[in-house]
Design a protein around this motif. Structure first.
Motif, short mmCIF file in Angstrom:
data_model
loop_
_atom_site.label_atom_id
_atom_site.label_comp_id
_atom_site.label_asym_id
_atom_site.label_seq_id
_atom_site.Cartn_x
_atom_site.Cartn_y
_atom_site.Cartn_z
N HIS A 31 42.07 36.09 33.01
CA HIS A 31 43.38 36.61 32.64
C HIS A 31 44.12 37.14 33.88
CE1 HIS A 31 46.55 38.38 30.36
NE2 HIS A 31 46.21 39.61 30.69
N ARG A 32 43.40 37.88 34.73
CA ARG A 32 44.03 38.43 35.92
C ARG A 32 44.52 37.30 36.84
NH1 ARG A 32 43.79 43.44 38.47
NH2 ARG A 32 43.87 44.13 36.32
N ARG A 33 43.74 36.24 36.91
CA ARG A 33 44.14 35.10 37.74
C ARG A 33 45.46 34.52 37.24
NH1 ARG A 33 39.31 32.94 40.83
NH2 ARG A 33 37.92 34.69 40.58
N GLU A 34 45.57 34.39 35.90
CA GLU A 34 46.80 33.84 35.33
C GLU A 34 47.99 34.75 35.64
OE1 GLU A 34 45.61 33.47 31.29
OE2 GLU A 34 44.41 31.66 31.72
N GLN A 35 47.76 36.05 35.54
CA GLN A 35 48.86 36.99 35.81
C GLN A 35 49.32 36.91 37.27
OE1 GLN A 35 46.58 40.45 34.42
NE2 GLN A 35 48.29 40.93 33.08
#
Ligand SMILES: Cc1ncc(COP(=O)(O)O)c(C=O)c1O
Length: 459
Positions: A251-255
């Protein structure tokens, strides 16, 4: 036997058995336990402390390993008395300094594989070809081997977009050389890789630190940093970030990708430690191929001295990147690239990776045992480094100085911090020294230290 029991044990979150060892160590040093004293039976200590006999047994074993006591079958455990030099806090371990500053990979026997590969190369007629001027980008065979390696590690790339470099540091320098001019800003995690800091000093890049949490860069902070500074390049380590060891969640990567896209920025992704993940985590660059420079190194999964790394570059930058290689070293040393290629193709790099993962896991659990809650929560696989949180009331400078006196080298956080040159200073108090001559001497010392090479090359 004396009426001795471990006392004054501090519950610092670490394991009980080490607290018992510390109590034994303390009481020997202070003379409470004299040489020849027989320690109480393990069962009595266990009952006294309300813990298991196994824990006390582990403590006695550890005390024996440290040379504090000696166990004699059928007779008991006896104090040896003299604090062994190896654990005296003020003396280096038998004259050897232990380096916890340098992030080198553990030895897993790569040298024997490399020796064999070099011998094979020397014995074969290919050597002459490898001693010639070869394509700056790396030969097709070498890039082909790296392509196979990258694919296994969740980074499929076209062989034309791969370049072979003199290590990851070289790749970072080339990528930033294409994207940033002297005096411009590069955003990075607010604690970053020391080589990035060295490069920023060398090339006069301004480093803008972006706040992190346990999952790495904080998307809102990155967004704000792009908006406020006008920077258009981010250097970051999403997996096993150095120095904090944080790993971004999916999720952090996508953000983070969303923020980079929103600002039309470029990404220089340093994935020096990504190979430690099993299963592999897809890098950010995979989702942003037209604006990302993705960098790996064979220093950590094999050995640093080969000086071989690789970079996947956006197709639009390929020619300029090749010129970057030409202008900074012509080509990575073909013999070393050949060694790496052979070891990839024979499956040896993958075996080395497995061994290194196992050692990283062992050492990480050792660190958890010994340092307990002071080690930052792990958000990815165990790596070669951990981040130690300073206990309340303790300073890094005294830790570093005291450890240095005890023979253990630790890098100061300054060499790892992204910096703003305006706020990077120290106060010098000129009123305290007794005489002007003392002030002059002190200032000359400061000047001399500043004029010498900053000691950040050891991390
Ligand atoms: C995060 C990170 N990136 C890059 C490098 C440099 O790798 P190389 O030795 O391949 O230049 C290191 C080496 O310590 C590192 O820790």
């Amino acid at each position: 036997m004396v009426d001795w029991m471990p006392r004054g044990m501090i519950d610092d979150g670490g394991p009980r058995y080490l607290q018992i060892v510390a109590a034994i160590e303390h009481d020997i040093a202070s003379g409470v336990l004299s040489p020849g004293t027989r320690l109480p039976p393990q069962r009595s200590v266990a009952e006294h402390l309300g813990i298991s006999v196994a824990t006390v047994s582990k403590a006695y074993d550890q005390a024996q390993q440290r040379g504090l006591v000696s166990g004699e079958v059928g007779r008991g455990t006896f104090v040896l008395g003299i604090m062994p030099k190896a654990h005296s806090p003020d003396r280096p371990r038998e004259g050897r300094r232990l380096n916890l500053a340098l992030n080198a990979p553990p030895d897993t026997g790569s040298d024997a594989l490399i020796a064999q590969a070099l011998k094979d190369i020397a014995d074969q007629s290919e050597l002459k070809d490898l001693l010639a001027y070869l394509p700056h980008q790396g030969t097709f065979q070498h890039r082909d081997a790296v392509q196979a390696w990258l694919k296994k590690h969740a980074m499929p790339a076209h062989v034309d977009d791969i370049v072979i470099t003199h290590g990851a540091q070289h790749a970072i320098a080339i990528a930033l050389g294409l994207l940033v001019s002297s005096g411009e800003m590069v955003l990075a995690e607010n604690l970053t890789y020391s080589g990035m800091r060295a490069l920023a000093v060398h090339e006069n890049y301004r480093l803008g630190g972006v706040a992190m949490d346990e999952h790495g860069l904080i998307p809102e902070q990155l967004d704000r940093a792009f908006a406020e500074t006008g920077a258009r390049v981010l250097f970051c380590m999403p997996t096993l970030q150095t120095p904090t060891a944080s790993t971004m969640t999916t999720h952090r990567r996508e953000q983070i990708l969303e923020v980079i896209r929103a600002h039309n920025a470029y990404l220089v992704e340093d994935d020096a430690y990504g190979f430690l993940c099993d299963p592999a985590i897809p890098p950010l660059s995979r989702s942003l191929p037209e604006r990302s420079f993705y960098i790996v190194s064979f220093a950590k999964c094999l050995v640093p001295g080969l000086r071989i790394g690789a970079m996947v570059v956006p197709p639009a930058f390929r020619d300029r990147c090749i010129n970057g290689l030409r202008s900074t070293g012509w080509m990575a040393t073909p013999i070393m690239a050949e060694v790496v290629s052979r070891l990839i193709n024979a499956g040896h790099v993958e075996e080395q990776v497995k061994s290194k993962r196992a050692i990283a896991a062992r050492r990480h659990s050792l660190a958890m045992d010994i340092l307990g809650k002071l080690v930052s929560v792990r958000t990815g696989p165990p790596g070669f480094h951990i981040w130690l949180k300073m206990p309340a009331g303790r300073t890094t400078s005294s830790l570093i100085t005291q450890c240095a006196m005890a023979g253990v080298t630790i890098a100061g956080p300054e060499v790892l911090r992204s910096f703003d040159p305006m706020s990077n200073g120290v106060r010098l108090c000129l009123g305290t020294p007794e005489t002007d001559a003392d002030v002059e001497f002190a200032l000359l010392t400061v000047r001399r230290v500043l004029d010498s090479t900053e000691v950040m090359s050891f991390v």
